[in-house]
Design a protein around this motif. Structure first.
Motif, short mmCIF file in Angstrom:
data_model
loop_
_atom_site.label_atom_id
_atom_site.label_comp_id
_atom_site.label_asym_id
_atom_site.label_seq_id
_atom_site.Cartn_x
_atom_site.Cartn_y
_atom_site.Cartn_z
N THR A 65 0.85 -1.19 0.00
CA THR A 65 0.00 0.00 0.00
C THR A 65 0.88 1.23 0.00
O THR A 65 2.03 1.19 0.48
CB THR A 65 -0.93 0.04 1.23
N ARG A 67 0.02 3.87 1.67
CA ARG A 67 -0.37 4.60 2.88
C ARG A 67 0.55 4.25 4.05
O ARG A 67 0.12 4.03 5.17
CB ARG A 67 -1.83 4.30 3.22
N GLN A 69 3.13 6.25 5.08
CA GLN A 69 3.62 7.49 5.70
C GLN A 69 5.15 7.61 5.70
O GLN A 69 5.71 8.44 6.40
CB GLN A 69 3.09 7.63 7.14
N THR A 137 -2.96 -3.23 7.49
CA THR A 137 -3.84 -2.06 7.43
C THR A 137 -4.56 -1.86 8.75
O THR A 137 -4.64 -0.75 9.27
CB THR A 137 -4.87 -2.23 6.29
#
Length: 245
Positions: A65, A67, A69, A137
């Protein structure tokens, strides 16, 4: 010791804070030099954790992913209660549990773990089948709570609920059509709050196994709450009732 990948600032920082010795290495975005990243790198170096510079694409490939950061950690599993008997034997005072019947969205699971941690719940229980697992996740959304709240999966949820009854745990299910509302419930003793899935609610057998059903009063125009929000409302009411008088 089996390793897994965790990602996101909250999840990685929480692991460094609680179990730094379990973190094997941390991959960080070489392009990020902001204060948040510098603080994380400082904490990792203080714990003698190896830092590996990586680009955004490599980080995305590692965890599947974008996501992340800019931070991904390889870490060993940490020791939380693995089963209910082990958990209940270790609890000091009346246990407070959250049972999730068939949550399939990892974002909802992560948010439920986060509110469970905030309210001081002793564990989250879910069926192994027809439910999302504790994947990367869910762990990221949990913002570190996946490292502190035992997530116990069981083969037969109804049987587990009956076992909890035999150990004196009161099962309180939540449903829109209950005769009682949340504030009429007694959560002061050993309690397991039972939440249904996102769309279908509790399954029939799960509902029938509960000792009592309550609803969350709705005062606005929406008909229901997201399962993680509903879990938070119920868990904090239970926590409020347990405050010293």
């Amino acid at each position: 010791m089996k390793s897994k990948m965790i990602f996101g600032f909250h999840a990685v920082t929480s692991r460094l804070r609680h179990e730094a010795s379990s973190v094997e290495e941390i991959y960080v975005d070489a392009e990020r030099h902001d204060r948040r990243m510098l603080d994380l790198i400082h904490a990792a170096k203080a714990a003698n954790v190896r830092i590996i510079q990586a680009d955004d694409q490599r980080l995305s490939n590692i965890v599947g992913t974008r996501r992340h950061q800019g931070v991904v950690a390889k870490a060993g599993e940490i020791s939380l209660a693995r089963n209910l008997d082990e958990l209940l034997d270790a609890v000091d005072g009346p246990p407070l549990l959250l049972i999730l019947d068939g949550i399939t969205d990892p974002h909802n699971l992560g948010a439920c773990l986060r509110v469970a941690d905030g309210a001081g719940a002793h564990a989250v229980i879910a069926p192994k089948d027809r439910a999302v697992g504790l994947n990367a996740t869910a762990a990221k959304v949990a913002s570190g709570a996946a490292e502190t709240v035992p997530y116990i999966t069981v083969t037969n949820l109804a049987r587990t609920m009956r076992d909890l009854k035999e150990r004196g745990v009161w099962l309180i299910g939540t449903t829109d059509d209950a005769d009682k509302d949340l504030y009429e419930g007694d959560f002061s003793g050993p309690t397991a709050l039972v939440m249904g899935s996102e769309g279908e609610g509790m399954r029939r057998l799960t509902r029938e196994t509960c000792d009592v059903l309550v609803s969350i009063p709705m005062f606005g125009s929406v008909e229901s709450l997201n399962v993680s929000v509903a879990s938070g409302v119920c868990l904090y009411e239970a926590r409020r009732q347990r405050l010293p008088k």
